[in-house]
Design a protein around this motif. Structure first.
Motif, PDB file in Angstrom:
ATOM      1  N   TYR A  25      51.287 -48.861  90.110  1.00 50.99           N
ATOM      2  CA  TYR A  25      51.175 -48.615  91.547  1.00 50.99           C
ATOM      3  C   TYR A  25      51.755 -47.255  91.875  1.00 50.99           C
ATOM      4  N   THR A  26      51.300 -46.707  92.990  1.00 48.54           N
ATOM      5  CA  THR A  26      51.885 -45.488  93.533  1.00 48.54           C
ATOM      6  C   THR A  26      52.332 -45.795  94.951  1.00 48.54           C
ATOM      7  N   LEU A  27      53.400 -45.176  95.335  1.00 49.86           N
ATOM      8  CA  LEU A  27      54.014 -45.450  96.629  1.00 49.86           C
ATOM      9  C   LEU A  27      54.365 -44.135  97.304  1.00 49.86           C
ATOM     10  N   HIS A  28      53.955 -43.993  98.544  1.00 48.53           N
ATOM     11  CA  HIS A  28      54.318 -42.827  99.360  1.00 48.53           C
ATOM     12  C   HIS A  28      54.511 -43.314 100.783  1.00 48.53           C
ATOM     13  N   LYS A  29      55.749 -43.311 101.236  1.00 46.11           N
ATOM     14  CA  LYS A  29      56.113 -43.870 102.537  1.00 46.11           C
ATOM     15  C   LYS A  29      55.617 -45.311 102.599  1.00 46.11           C
ATOM     16  N   ASN A  30      54.772 -45.656 103.564  1.00 46.89           N
ATOM     17  CA  ASN A  30      54.260 -47.026 103.652  1.00 46.89           C
ATOM     18  C   ASN A  30      52.887 -47.177 103.023  1.00 46.89           C
ATOM     19  N   ASN A  31      52.429 -46.146 102.340  1.00 48.17           N
ATOM     20  CA  ASN A  31      51.143 -46.219 101.657  1.00 48.17           C
ATOM     21  C   ASN A  31      51.373 -46.637 100.213  1.00 48.17           C
ATOM     22  N   ILE A  32      50.550 -47.547  99.755  1.00 47.79           N
ATOM     23  CA  ILE A  32      50.667 -48.035  98.386  1.00 47.79           C
ATOM     24  C   ILE A  32      49.269 -48.190  97.809  1.00 47.79           C
ATOM     25  N   THR A  33      49.141 -47.836  96.553  1.00 41.60           N
ATOM     26  CA  THR A  33      47.892 -48.043  95.822  1.00 41.60           C
ATOM     27  C   THR A  33      48.225 -48.872  94.598  1.00 41.60           C
ATOM     28  N   ILE A  34      47.507 -49.968  94.436  1.00 47.94           N
ATOM     29  CA  ILE A  34      47.702 -50.834  93.280  1.00 47.94           C
ATOM     30  C   ILE A  34      46.491 -50.671  92.385  1.00 47.94           C
ATOM     31  N   LYS A  35      46.751 -50.277  91.152  1.00 47.41           N
ATOM     32  CA  LYS A  35      45.662 -50.074  90.194  1.00 47.41           C
ATOM     33  C   LYS A  35      45.177 -51.434  89.690  1.00 47.41           C
ATOM     34  N   GLU A  36      44.097 -51.411  88.958  1.00 45.03           N
ATOM     35  CA  GLU A  36      43.537 -52.623  88.354  1.00 45.03           C
ATOM     36  C   GLU A  36      44.616 -53.327  87.527  1.00 45.03           C
ATOM     37  N   THR A  37      44.726 -54.618  87.710  1.00 40.69           N
ATOM     38  CA  THR A  37      45.742 -55.367  86.975  1.00 40.69           C
ATOM     39  C   THR A  37      45.308 -55.589  85.542  1.00 40.69           C
ATOM     40  N   GLY A  38      46.250 -55.477  84.645  1.00 41.17           N
ATOM     41  CA  GLY A  38      46.021 -55.794  83.243  1.00 41.17           C
ATOM     42  C   GLY A  38      46.642 -57.147  82.957  1.00 41.17           C
ATOM     43  N   VAL A  39      45.827 -58.088  82.554  1.00 36.69           N
ATOM     44  CA  VAL A  39      46.314 -59.441  82.297  1.00 36.69           C
ATOM     45  C   VAL A  39      47.029 -59.463  80.957  1.00 36.69           C
ATOM     46  N   THR A  40      48.180 -60.111  80.919  1.00 34.62           N
ATOM     47  CA  THR A  40      48.940 -60.192  79.677  1.00 34.62           C
ATOM     48  C   THR A  40      48.738 -61.532  78.970  1.00 34.62           C
ATOM     49  N   THR A  41      48.197 -62.509  79.656  1.00 38.09           N
ATOM     50  CA  THR A  41      47.813 -63.773  79.032  1.00 38.09           C
ATOM     51  C   THR A  41      46.378 -64.057  79.458  1.00 38.09           C
ATOM     52  N   LEU A  42      45.693 -64.914  78.759  1.00 33.66           N
ATOM     53  CA  LEU A  42      44.259 -65.037  78.989  1.00 33.66           C
ATOM     54  C   LEU A  42      43.788 -66.471  79.225  1.00 33.66           C
ATOM     55  N   ARG A  43      44.436 -67.217  80.066  1.00 35.79           N
ATOM     56  CA  ARG A  43      43.971 -68.557  80.414  1.00 35.79           C
ATOM     57  C   ARG A  43      43.080 -68.466  81.640  1.00 35.79           C
ATOM     58  N   TYR A  44      42.088 -69.344  81.711  1.00 39.61           N
ATOM     59  CA  TYR A  44      41.260 -69.415  82.907  1.00 39.61           C
ATOM     60  C   TYR A  44      41.788 -70.545  83.780  1.00 39.61           C
ATOM     61  N   CYS A  45      42.026 -70.236  85.041  1.00 36.63           N
ATOM     62  CA  CYS A  45      42.627 -71.235  85.924  1.00 36.63           C
ATOM     63  C   CYS A  45      41.936 -71.320  87.277  1.00 36.63           C
ATOM     64  N   GLY A  46      40.682 -70.972  87.352  1.00 36.12           N
ATOM     65  CA  GLY A  46      39.970 -71.112  88.614  1.00 36.12           C
ATOM     66  C   GLY A  46      39.821 -69.803  89.364  1.00 36.12           C
ATOM     67  N   GLN A  47      39.357 -69.935  90.618  1.00 32.46           N
ATOM     68  CA  GLN A  47      39.020 -68.781  91.446  1.00 32.46           C
ATOM     69  C   GLN A  47      40.228 -68.021  91.976  1.00 32.46           C
ATOM     70  N   GLY A  48      41.358 -68.673  92.076  1.00 30.41           N
ATOM     71  CA  GLY A  48      42.535 -68.034  92.659  1.00 30.41           C
ATOM     72  C   GLY A  48      42.911 -66.736  91.979  1.00 30.41           C
ATOM     73  N   GLU A  49      42.843 -66.729  90.666  1.00 27.66           N
ATOM     74  CA  GLU A  49      43.192 -65.546  89.893  1.00 27.66           C
ATOM     75  C   GLU A  49      42.292 -64.362  90.252  1.00 27.66           C
ATOM     76  N   THR A  50      40.983 -64.583  90.308  1.00 19.58           N
ATOM     77  CA  THR A  50      40.036 -63.522  90.630  1.00 19.58           C
ATOM     78  C   THR A  50      40.225 -63.020  92.056  1.00 19.58           C
ATOM     79  N   ILE A  51      40.417 -63.928  92.990  1.00 20.00           N
ATOM     80  CA  ILE A  51      40.628 -63.534  94.389  1.00 20.00           C
ATOM     81  C   ILE A  51      41.914 -62.727  94.526  1.00 20.00           C
ATOM     82  N   PHE A  52      42.988 -63.169  93.869  1.00 21.08           N
ATOM     83  CA  PHE A  52      44.262 -62.455  93.897  1.00 21.08           C
ATOM     84  C   PHE A  52      44.079 -61.034  93.357  1.00 21.08           C
TER      85      PHE A  52
END
Length: 142
Positions: free
Chosen positions: A80-107
């Motif tokens: 992530y990058t942070l400047h004042k109240n602006n934040i950019t979150i880059k693509e998440t890299g998953v460290t474990t690989l279980r499938y647990c439904g739609q919540g993960e994708t939506i998050f």
């Protein structure tokens, strides 16, 4: 006249340092805290159905400039990058690989849209897209 300029300059400097210290304090609230998701926008599925077993949580690591967390099922890291109240979150890299439904994708998809953050009067972390709350987190108790 010199005295008035000196007073105005002093007041101006005090105002600037006051605003800067307020922003610094706001940023420091992000760190050393584990934030638990309590709201996410968008899905027509109930929050509890998206995350039936565990609620997602995040932690901001200031030294690595990464968000560490769990999306309720899998652990992840995201730059992530942070400047004042602006934040950019880059693509998440998953460290474990279980499938647990739609919540993960939506998050994951919602997190990459974030461009601002705000900690409200109740101490909750709101992640926003152009002033619209997309995700809200509360501090987790140890």
């Amino acid at each position: 006249m010199k005295k008035q300029i000196s007073i105005i300059t002093t007041i101006f400097i005090l105002l600037l340092t006051s605003c800067a210290s307020h922003q610094k304090d706001n940023n420091t609230q992000l760190y050393n805290t584990k934030w638990e998701l309590e709201y996410i926008t968008g899905p027509r599925i109930a929050f509890e159905a998206l995350f039936p077993d565990n609620k997602p949580f995040i932690q901001f690591n200031k030294s690595t400039q990464q968000i560490e967390g769990n999306n309720s099922c899998n652990g992840f890291l995201a730059d992530y990058t942070l400047h004042k109240n602006n934040i950019t979150i880059k693509e998440t890299g998953v460290t474990t690989l279980r499938y647990c439904g739609q919540g993960e994708t939506i998050f994951k998809n919602t997190a990459t849209k974030i461009n601002q953050y705000k900690i409200d009067a109740d101490g909750k972390l709101n992640l926003l897209y152009n002033d619209v709350v997309m995700m809200r987190f509360k501090k987790m108790t140890p």
